[in-house]
Structures are given as structure tokens and as C-alpha cells.
Design a protein around this motif. Sequence first.
Motif, mmCIF file in Angstrom:
data_model
loop_
_atom_site.group_PDB
_atom_site.id
_atom_site.type_symbol
_atom_site.label_atom_id
_atom_site.label_comp_id
_atom_site.label_asym_id
_atom_site.label_seq_id
_atom_site.Cartn_x
_atom_site.Cartn_y
_atom_site.Cartn_z
ATOM 1 N N SER A 177 0.827 -1.198 0.000
ATOM 2 C CA SER A 177 0.000 0.000 0.000
ATOM 3 C C SER A 177 0.862 1.249 0.000
ATOM 4 O O SER A 177 1.934 1.272 0.606
ATOM 5 C CB SER A 177 -0.937 0.008 1.198
ATOM 6 O OG SER A 177 -0.205 0.208 2.380
ATOM 7 N N ILE A 193 7.812 5.561 -6.516
ATOM 8 C CA ILE A 193 8.846 4.525 -6.548
ATOM 9 C C ILE A 193 8.201 3.183 -6.911
ATOM 10 O O ILE A 193 6.983 3.046 -6.898
ATOM 11 C CB ILE A 193 9.592 4.378 -5.202
ATOM 12 C CG1 ILE A 193 8.616 3.951 -4.100
ATOM 13 C CG2 ILE A 193 10.321 5.640 -4.818
ATOM 14 C CD1 ILE A 193 9.308 3.245 -2.974
ATOM 15 N N VAL A 194 9.048 2.241 -7.223
ATOM 16 C CA VAL A 194 8.572 0.921 -7.628
ATOM 17 C C VAL A 194 8.258 0.086 -6.383
ATOM 18 O O VAL A 194 9.037 0.064 -5.428
ATOM 19 C CB VAL A 194 9.636 0.218 -8.495
ATOM 20 C CG1 VAL A 194 9.210 -1.206 -8.807
ATOM 21 C CG2 VAL A 194 9.869 1.003 -9.772
ATOM 22 N N GLY A 242 3.723 -1.625 4.366
ATOM 23 C CA GLY A 242 3.500 -0.184 4.283
ATOM 24 C C GLY A 242 2.301 0.253 5.098
ATOM 25 O O GLY A 242 1.453 -0.549 5.489
ATOM 26 N N GLY A 243 2.277 1.544 5.370
ATOM 27 C CA GLY A 243 1.139 2.128 6.076
ATOM 28 C C GLY A 243 1.015 1.697 7.516
ATOM 29 O O GLY A 243 -0.038 1.838 8.130
ATOM 30 N N ALA A 244 2.130 1.184 8.072
ATOM 31 C CA ALA A 244 2.051 0.608 9.413
ATOM 32 C C ALA A 244 2.515 1.570 10.497
ATOM 33 O O ALA A 244 2.349 1.295 11.676
ATOM 34 C CB ALA A 244 2.911 -0.661 9.465
ATOM 35 N N SER A 245 3.081 2.690 10.071
ATOM 36 C CA SER A 245 3.700 3.576 11.064
ATOM 37 C C SER A 245 2.712 4.648 11.535
ATOM 38 O O SER A 245 1.498 4.461 11.467
ATOM 39 C CB SER A 245 4.966 4.176 10.457
ATOM 40 O OG SER A 245 5.692 4.871 11.432
ATOM 41 N N PRO A 275 7.484 -0.901 13.342
ATOM 42 C CA PRO A 275 6.024 -0.814 13.135
ATOM 43 C C PRO A 275 5.439 -2.112 12.571
ATOM 44 O O PRO A 275 4.739 -2.099 11.561
ATOM 45 C CB PRO A 275 5.861 0.336 12.136
ATOM 46 C CG PRO A 275 7.229 0.792 11.773
ATOM 47 C CD PRO A 275 8.210 -0.216 12.256
ATOM 48 N N ASN A 292 9.290 0.054 4.653
ATOM 49 C CA ASN A 292 10.697 0.080 4.238
ATOM 50 C C ASN A 292 11.100 -1.314 3.776
ATOM 51 O O ASN A 292 10.908 -2.291 4.522
ATOM 52 C CB ASN A 292 11.581 0.499 5.417
ATOM 53 C CG ASN A 292 11.671 2.007 5.556
ATOM 54 O OD1 ASN A 292 11.610 2.724 4.567
ATOM 55 N ND2 ASN A 292 11.796 2.478 6.793
ATOM 56 N N SER A 295 13.032 -3.436 6.201
ATOM 57 C CA SER A 295 12.219 -3.759 7.376
ATOM 58 C C SER A 295 11.214 -4.851 7.023
ATOM 59 O O SER A 295 10.983 -5.781 7.802
ATOM 60 C CB SER A 295 11.465 -2.518 7.854
ATOM 61 O OG SER A 295 12.320 -1.407 7.861
HETATM 62 N N1 LIG Z 1 7.698 9.787 13.101
HETATM 63 C C1 LIG Z 1 7.951 8.520 12.852
HETATM 64 N N2 LIG Z 1 8.161 8.136 11.588
HETATM 65 C C2 LIG Z 1 8.455 6.857 11.319
HETATM 66 C C3 LIG Z 1 8.540 5.928 12.355
HETATM 67 C C4 LIG Z 1 8.300 6.351 13.675
HETATM 68 O O1 LIG Z 1 8.364 5.553 14.628
HETATM 69 N N3 LIG Z 1 7.999 7.649 13.874
HETATM 70 N N4 LIG Z 1 8.925 4.657 12.054
HETATM 71 C C5 LIG Z 1 9.777 4.528 10.905
HETATM 72 C C6 LIG Z 1 10.020 3.162 10.632
HETATM 73 S S1 LIG Z 1 11.026 2.364 11.750
HETATM 74 C C7 LIG Z 1 9.580 2.538 9.505
HETATM 75 S S2 LIG Z 1 10.062 0.937 9.178
HETATM 76 C C8 LIG Z 1 8.716 3.193 8.565
HETATM 77 C C9 LIG Z 1 7.578 2.237 8.223
HETATM 78 O O2 LIG Z 1 6.456 2.891 7.914
HETATM 79 P P1 LIG Z 1 5.232 2.285 7.159
HETATM 80 O O3 LIG Z 1 5.074 0.856 7.427
HETATM 81 O O4 LIG Z 1 4.093 3.152 7.450
HETATM 82 O O5 LIG Z 1 5.668 2.351 5.643
HETATM 83 P P2 LIG Z 1 5.440 3.523 4.600
HETATM 84 O O6 LIG Z 1 5.497 4.822 5.296
HETATM 85 O O7 LIG Z 1 4.251 3.207 3.841
HETATM 86 O O8 LIG Z 1 6.711 3.315 3.720
HETATM 87 C C10 LIG Z 1 8.005 3.415 4.242
HETATM 88 C C11 LIG Z 1 9.010 3.449 3.092
HETATM 89 O O9 LIG Z 1 8.934 2.269 2.357
HETATM 90 C C12 LIG Z 1 8.552 2.507 1.001
HETATM 91 N N5 LIG Z 1 7.642 1.435 0.591
HETATM 92 C C13 LIG Z 1 6.380 1.248 1.031
HETATM 93 N N6 LIG Z 1 5.841 0.190 0.440
HETATM 94 C C14 LIG Z 1 6.745 -0.287 -0.425
HETATM 95 C C15 LIG Z 1 6.768 -1.351 -1.337
HETATM 96 N N7 LIG Z 1 5.712 -2.185 -1.484
HETATM 97 N N8 LIG Z 1 7.871 -1.572 -2.062
HETATM 98 C C16 LIG Z 1 8.954 -0.750 -1.911
HETATM 99 N N9 LIG Z 1 8.982 0.279 -1.062
HETATM 100 C C17 LIG Z 1 7.901 0.522 -0.341
HETATM 101 C C18 LIG Z 1 7.872 3.834 1.030
HETATM 102 O O10 LIG Z 1 7.905 4.488 -0.190
HETATM 103 C C19 LIG Z 1 8.688 4.549 2.099
HETATM 104 O O11 LIG Z 1 9.882 5.055 1.552
HETATM 105 O O12 LIG Z 1 8.213 4.395 9.065
HETATM 106 C C20 LIG Z 1 9.226 5.224 9.667
HETATM 107 N N10 LIG Z 1 8.671 6.472 10.019
#
Ligand SMILES: Nc1nc2c(c(=O)[nH]1)N[C@H]1C(S)=C(S)[C@@H](COP(=O)(O)OP(=O)(O)OC[C@H]3O[C@@H](n4cnc5c(N)ncnc54)[C@H](O)[C@@H]3O)O[C@H]1N2
Length: 394
Positions: A177, A193-194, A242-245, A275, A292, A295
Motif C-alpha cells: 500500500s 517509486i517501484v 506499508g502504512g504501518a507507522s 512498526p 521500508n 524492514s
Molecule cells: N515519526 C515517525 N516516523 C516513522 C517511524 C516512527 O516511529 N515515527 N517509524 C519509521 C520506521 S522504523 C519505519 S520501518 C517506517 C515504516 O512505515 P510504514 O510501514 O508506514 O511504511 P510507509 O510509510 O508506507 O513506507 C516506508 C518506506 O517504504 C517505502 N515502501 C512502502 N511500500 C513499499 C513497497 N511495497 N515496495 C517498496 N517500497 C515501499 C515507502 O515508499 C517509504 O519510503 O516508518 C518510519 N517512520
Amino acid sequence: MIEVEEALARVLALVAPLGAETVALRDALGRVLAAPVTARADQPPFAASAMDGYAVAAPDLRPGARLALGPEIPAGATPSGPLPPGTAARVFTGAAVPPGTAAVIIQEVVCAQAGTITLPDPLPRETHIRPQGQDFAQGDSFQPARPLRPADLGLIAAMNLAEVSVHRRPEVAILSSGDELVWPGEDPGPAQIVASNSLALAGMVTAAGGVPRMLPLARDSVESLSDVLALSAGCDLIVSSGGASVGAHDVLARHAAELGLELDFARVAMRPGKPLMAGRRHGVPMLGLPGNPVSALVTATLFLRPMLARMQGLEARPRPDRGVLGAPLPANGPRRHYLRATLARDAQGQPVLTPFAHQDAGRQRLLAEADALVIQPANGPALPTGAEVDFLPL
Ligand SMILES: Nc1nc2c(c(=O)[nH]1)N[C@H]1C(S)=C(S)[C@@H](COP(=O)(O)OP(=O)(O)OC[C@H]3O[C@@H](n4cnc5c(N)ncnc54)[C@H](O)[C@@H]3O)O[C@H]1N2
Ligand code: MOO
């Protein structure tokens, strides 16, 4: 925030071994037996020669004995009866030996001429007879606690079974997501991004014996996520990334209840992967990985793999090995750290782990180039080169 061990116990509690199905043995590689298989016959089914040579009965088995040659017994032929006194039978590898055969003397050490043979002096020590049932007996059972390997298929085939009962493969819905995502091969917009996680996770599911169901990309809205989640109907497990944070657009976490998710936990004391969430959606187990890419894959390695194993009737908790550091490690913060590292061997064969200097959770290349994850405990002190550490081979 919960500890890794507790998170693992909780995700494993969400799943149970799936039911059994019958598959052709030829399709059973990598599957897990749901019940023991039972041999339908002895193996070998008859006392068989292990060599090309001459079958000799006990009374005639004397050094230098001269024996007349009876009829030949090739593999697949049935001996007509015991060897008449003073005779030997030409036998070939895999042939049934006549009743009462004491040894097969290999042809290389026998002097054969004009319908007679002369046994060597001294006699060889080996009898070269495989007794009936030496490998396994009718009724013997076999159930390895692991996915079936080629040798297992051979054994089960030798037990004369053409089908086996195996645990059903877990079908796993994989959802990525994010508004920023496009599929590999598409043209990303300026800030897009991909979506690489879906492919990597599908690969992990396949490698672990499951069947991935790749869902369309979901956008950061409750409507889009609901629509895509609906396509997981019938799956045994839902895995999202994604979308878990905590961000305003991390819809999965912020609107979990609206999306039908009953979350069991939503934070784990590890990095990468804090997350991480897990629970159920309409009764179906659900694992919500961080977006990430590193992650997502590290948490999938630690949690998704054991879940898939359990669904196939196996126990497969990550079991760390011990090695030494090939470079110093700075002190750790309050979350257990899983550091990407290369793995080599020192002169004594001891594993040497060299963590990459950079551990940003967006650097997928460093995960692809890593051989192992070094595990640094929460609040662990700085460690010098040569210090002992736990690691998980990748
Ligand atoms: N203020 C805070 N910000 C963040 C925290 C926090 O505790 N406080 N935690 C960080 C950590 S640790 C992580 S891990 C990330 C995880 O967040 P999400 O699960 O909500 O992921 P997104 O925000 O949706 O994406 C994060 C990153 O990954 C890329 N992404 C997402 N999906 C894909 C995919 N299918 N394939 C490739 N890359 C993907 C997205 O573009 C983002 O760059 O949150 C931190 N932030
Ligand atoms: O879990 Mo996040 O992975 O530390 O970047």
C-alpha cells in the motif's frame, strides 16, 4: 511495544497447521507429509546380489573350489530353486539370488572356463548379498519433519506409493500500500517509486512452500485498502507492507478497525521493523509489515517464515548461530538490532561477520549483498572486532 520473542509467540498463535490433501508423489517435492507413509513391501523384496558375479551356496564356499555353472540369473529373473550341490549360478547386480546362497563372488576374482569356475584362494570377506528387507520392511513408516527432499521422494517411491497426504500449501494474499507505488516495469511519476516488496514477499512465500496471491496496489485511503483487502477472500494469511507507522497517511495502522482488522499488537522492539503489526481480518490471520523494504524483509524472515512453516505442520523458529565480528560495532539503542552483514570464515573455520557501516532500512542492495543478520541485543554495548555475536544466516 513488545519483545521479538513475544511477537513470534503471538504470530504463531494466530495460525494453525492446515488440513491435508492428497498429491501425486511427482508433485510432492517441498511439501510436508501430513501423515506417515507406510512401506507396501520389503526393500529389497528378495535377497539380491549387489554385484555381477557368481552365487555360491554355503557347502561349496571353499577357497579354490571348482564348481559347475548352472543357468544365468539376470536382474528380473526368478531363480528356479536352490543351487544344486557343486554348482554356482552366474548372477548380475540386482538379481534375486537362489535360496541358500551364502555369497556372490565378484567375477573379477573368479577364474571361469568352459562351463566351470574356480573360486579364489583366499575367499573374499564380503558376501555381496543384500538381504530381503535390509533397507526397509513392509509396514515400516516414514515421516520427516521437514519439506520433502528428492531423496525422500525416492524412498517413498521405493515404498511403492504413488500418492502422499501432505499439508495444504498456505495461500497468502500479498498487499502493498502507498500512493507512491507503481509496479516494476511501469513509469513512476516524479515522486513515485517501484513497489518491490510484493515481489520479494511473494518469493519468500513460494520458497517457504506457500502460494502467493499478489493483490493490486492499494492507495492510502480506507476505500482503496478495503477494496483490495476484499480480494484476499479465501486466503489463509494476509501479508501487507506499508502504512504501518504513525504518519497521517499510514492508513492501515490508523484505520485498522474500519478495515476490519483486529490487531493483536502493533509495535515490536526491533530495528528494522518496529512498526510490525499482527492480528486477524474477518478471522483470517494478518501480518502487517513495515513499508521500508529492508524492514519488510527482515520482519518477514523472522515472523512470516515461521508462520508458513507452522501452517504446514512444521516448527521453524529462527535459530541463531555464533560467530565473531570482523569490524567493531557501535553501542545499540533500546531495540534489538538486526544488522546486515557479510559472512566469511577465518583460518579456524569460525564464522566472521562484518556488518555494513550503513544500515538504513531503505537500502535494499545491502540486504541483497548480505549473507547474515547480526543480532545485537537491546542496549548492547559497543563491541570490538573479534567479539562474539549471534547471527542468522540468510
Ligand atoms: N515519526 C515517525 N516516523 C516513522 C517511524 C516512527 O516511529 N515515527 N517509524 C519509521 C520506521 S522504523 C519505519 S520501518 C517506517 C515504516 O512505515 P510504514 O510501514 O508506514 O511504511 P510507509 O510509510 O508506507 O513506507 C516506508 C518506506 O517504504 C517505502 N515502501 C512502502 N511500500 C513499499 C513497497 N511495497 N515496495 C517498496 N517500497 C515501499 C515507502 O515508499 C517509504 O519510503 O516508518 C518510519 N517512520
Ligand atoms: O523499522 Mo524501521 O525499519 O527501523 O526503518
